[in-house]
Design an enzyme around this catalytic site. Sequence first.
Site, PDB file in Angstrom:
ATOM      1  CG  HIS A 317      39.721  39.309  41.760  1.00 48.21           C
ATOM      2  ND1 HIS A 317      39.707  38.349  40.785  1.00 48.21           N
ATOM      3  CD2 HIS A 317      38.880  40.276  41.355  1.00 48.21           C
ATOM      4  CE1 HIS A 317      38.906  38.741  39.813  1.00 48.21           C
ATOM      5  NE2 HIS A 317      38.384  39.908  40.133  1.00 48.21           N
ATOM      6  CE  LYS A 502      52.128  29.717  41.981  1.00 48.48           C
ATOM      7  NZ  LYS A 502      50.732  29.682  41.621  1.00 48.48           N
ATOM      8  NE  ARG A 503      53.782  40.428  41.210  1.00 47.87           N
ATOM      9  CZ  ARG A 503      53.698  41.744  41.084  1.00 47.87           C
ATOM     10  NH1 ARG A 503      53.142  42.272  40.013  1.00 47.87           N
ATOM     11  NH2 ARG A 503      54.177  42.552  42.001  1.00 47.87           N
ATOM     12  CE  LYS A 508      50.534  34.894  44.216  1.00 43.64           C
ATOM     13  NZ  LYS A 508      49.365  34.284  43.559  1.00 43.64           N
ATOM     14  CB  THR A 610      44.234  31.928  36.392  1.00 45.00           C
ATOM     15  OG1 THR A 610      45.190  32.948  36.673  1.00 45.00           O
ATOM     16  CG2 THR A 610      42.855  32.377  36.823  1.00 45.00           C
ATOM     17  CE  LYS A 614      46.695  31.714  32.680  1.00 46.74           C
ATOM     18  NZ  LYS A 614      47.292  32.883  33.372  1.00 46.74           N
TER      19      LYS A 614
HETATM   20  C1  26Q Z   1      44.805  46.834  47.205  1.00 43.34           C
HETATM   21  C2  26Q Z   1      44.862  47.955  48.003  1.00 43.34           C
HETATM   22  C3  26Q Z   1      45.654  49.015  47.640  1.00 43.34           C
HETATM   23  C4  26Q Z   1      46.357  48.927  46.482  1.00 43.34           C
HETATM   24  C5  26Q Z   1      46.304  47.787  45.690  1.00 43.34           C
HETATM   25  C6  26Q Z   1      45.528  46.730  46.052  1.00 43.34           C
HETATM   26  C7  26Q Z   1      45.474  45.488  45.217  1.00 43.34           C
HETATM   27  C8  26Q Z   1      46.204  45.391  44.038  1.00 43.34           C
HETATM   28  C9  26Q Z   1      46.150  44.220  43.276  1.00 43.34           C
HETATM   29  C10 26Q Z   1      44.700  44.430  45.585  1.00 43.34           C
HETATM   30  C11 26Q Z   1      44.663  43.276  44.831  1.00 43.34           C
HETATM   31  C12 26Q Z   1      45.388  43.150  43.672  1.00 43.34           C
HETATM   32  C13 26Q Z   1      45.405  41.940  42.871  1.00 43.34           C
HETATM   33  C14 26Q Z   1      44.834  40.823  43.216  1.00 43.34           C
HETATM   34  C15 26Q Z   1      44.928  39.604  42.405  1.00 43.34           C
HETATM   35  O1  26Q Z   1      45.586  39.571  41.386  1.00 43.34           O
HETATM   36  N1  26Q Z   1      44.254  38.557  42.833  1.00 43.34           N
HETATM   37  C16 26Q Z   1      44.290  37.287  42.133  1.00 43.34           C
HETATM   38  O2  26Q Z   1      43.160  37.229  41.287  1.00 43.34           O
HETATM   39  C17 26Q Z   1      43.159  36.061  40.487  1.00 43.34           C
HETATM   40  C18 26Q Z   1      41.985  36.172  39.541  1.00 43.34           C
HETATM   41  O3  26Q Z   1      40.795  36.061  40.226  1.00 43.34           O
HETATM   42  C19 26Q Z   1      43.103  34.839  41.358  1.00 43.34           C
HETATM   43  O4  26Q Z   1      43.197  33.698  40.537  1.00 43.34           O
HETATM   44  C20 26Q Z   1      44.240  34.832  42.364  1.00 43.34           C
HETATM   45  O5  26Q Z   1      44.099  33.754  43.254  1.00 43.34           O
HETATM   46  C21 26Q Z   1      44.254  36.139  43.112  1.00 43.34           C
HETATM   47  O6  26Q Z   1      45.391  36.208  43.962  1.00 43.34           O
END
Ligand code: 26Q
Length: 766
Positions: A317, A502-503, A508, A610, A614
């Site tokens: 992701h 968004k976050r 972003k 996503t 929406k």
């Molecule tokens: C990684 C290493 C250590 C601790 C945490 C993490 C970590 C935590 C959360 C890595 C990734 C995430 C979240 C990622 C995320 O939300 N990605 C989003 O996924 C969506 C669904 O596929 C996409 O639409 C977004 O583009 C993408 O940013």
Amino acid sequence: MGANPASDNFINHTKMGEKMDRDKFLIELNGIETDGKTVTELYNEISALAMKYGCADIKVNRNERRASYFSIEYLIGRSFYNNLMELGVLDDVKAVLAEKGVDINIFEEIEDAALGNGGLGRLAACFLDSAAGTGIPLDGYGIRYKYGLFKQKIESGFQVELPDDWQRFGDPWSIRRENEKTEIKFADMTVTAVPYDMPVFGKRVNTLRLYQAEGSKEAEKISEYLYPADDTEEGKLLRLRQEYFFSAAAINDLCKRYVKAHGPQFKNFDKFNVIQLNDTHPVIAIAEFIRVLTSEYNVTFTSALKIAKRTFAYTNHTVMPEALECWKEEQMEKILPDISDIIKCISVIQDRELNGMLCSDEEIAEMAVYKHGVFNMANLAVYVCKSVNGVAKLHTEILKSELFKTAYEYYPKKFNNKTNGVTHRRWLELCNGELAAMLDKYIGNGWRRDMTEIGELNGKTEQAAADFQVVKQTKKSQLIKYINEREGTDIADNMLVYAQVKRLHEYKRQLMTAFAILEIYNGLKDGTIRDFYPSVFIFGAKSAPSYKRAKAIIKFINEIAAKVNGDKQTNKLLKVVFVTDYNVSYAEKIVAGADVSLQVSTVGTEASGTGNMKFMMNGAVTCGTMDGANIEIVERAGEENNYIFGARVEEIEKLNKEGYEPVKLLEDPAIKAAVNSLIDGTFTDGGTGGFKDLYDSLTIGASWHKPDNYFVLTDLQPYVQTLLKINSDYKGSNSFAVKQLKNIANSAYFSSDRTIKEYADDIWFK
Ligand code: 26Q
């Protein structure tokens, strides 16, 4: 609240076929006494009733192949309205309550279950909805956090985090399965994993099984917080414990069920099971699966690995380097020595296999599951899994050409794309009843179950334009009223609404929007921008608590909002609001009321997005870069109906190669004025140094990044021009409404019903 469904275990699903026994449900509902009850009491009572009827008559089918989704996040939002809608009784409940003098909207007081951070967690929730909605056997596994994503307050413009005690309203949609708890062993402690099952209603009833950690104070910590702060070693280990905790509990569950139904011969495990890993967080499940098979069921290591290779699939992701999970050997060794040994064994086998394929040492190092005392979880996933997918076309291409380039050369067949989607039931039908009714009028109501029917609208956009403008105005008025009440603003409800929700992350580029707003503001003040249609910019975002630069951006936006909103010369024309505690329920209102969806990430950084989908479904045009799923959105809805700007992949590559000097762009006086406001005393960061750090990050680079790592200054002028072009195209015209309708009419592809069917057809049940 004791919900007591007739079946004691709906995780073994079957086709519900019919909706629940509505008549009996309504009779009991009518009998509910509402007088003198609190909202929470009523909420629990009605939900329990829906559970009783919604989960009744579910039979066990152990011979069906099932898919399991392993995810450390599920950003569910509110269940009440969605579940009643899925059960087909939302309107009935509304009517019965109205007769009793109760407005169904009072349940908005019940806060969201936010067991996720953002995109990845919300996608998991959409997938569960779409699987149940389309009849696909998919169950989710995850963690029942005591506290979900923090609640955000804004104090003096700064984000402040408060714990999210979501269970204080009760949890009527979960059933604790006392007799299915299981022990999870770490080197230094044993923890009890207690499953809580949440039904996912639709054409069939699937289950989201969330585990709660119990046994001791230390044990309970494992399921206490979503994403514990990981800036300390202890925090990092807690995160690893979380990952192992739910992965192991889920593997244990699947293995037990399998043995019960098919006996202890595991060679057919993959005929009945497929496990989709949502990013790397549950990848440790692969090692646990091998551990269980080899140590508890006498399967040889080689066979266990072979079965794992047929069972697991992985979705990536993000391409952000800091998000690619690695664990140090000492960390793993300390709490999970057996798992550490197993991954090392996999690594030995991988090494042998790659040598046999005549890979160079360099290539082997790139793909290594284990190297220099570090476990690389993404490499482990790519090596073992039968499928590796990205979440939008461009993202999958980046995985193949960059992140997993070498693996793609040796295992090309594993790689595939599954462009994300969102459930159109929550994100259109539920959040925009007015638009749903309008669609029914023009194309019939078939789109509610089969979103492809929305394409019918293509031939009717001119005809529907006037109606649509009324719908949009209604949703906008509702949104603005809600914002004004909650945020204490006084925004007029007839402004053009631009939204970026968004976050908060540098990639972003909320900061770029902030600069663009400043330029527009300056232009309105000095008269260089004329005939500007009154507009409001809505921001909504949470920043990771430890992400200083993101927090400085929040403060900067709030400073801009205060200045712009307080300026009598311009504030009839321009307003800015940063909404507090943006979450799923807020999003439902914002996507319905906005005209313009801001999706402006640097190309190559947003895996998919996503939120963009929406907004599209609700008829907002996209103002965005050629990144993530934006590309596919405009491919379908037409570039002429959206607003694309900014450097393309090739231009960014060229800048990277030839050397990018953002400081040169500061020669442009408009850019300079906007950027310098970070340091020239126009705004205050309360003495934190946050604004100077932002300025430095753009001009000289900071931390491990090059100056202006995300090309904010490169894309800023084209962005401002695009925002102004949208503004002049809007002017209340019919042609703008037609553009918006074209987006709705071509949004079928972005229903997660389509996405989930692709996962089912290409990966799970082929
Ligand atoms: C990684 C290493 C250590 C601790 C945490 C993490 C970590 C935590 C959360 C890595 C990734 C995430 C979240 C990622 C995320 O939300 N990605 C989003 O996924 C969506 C669904 O596929 C996409 O639409 C977004 O583009 C993408 O940013």
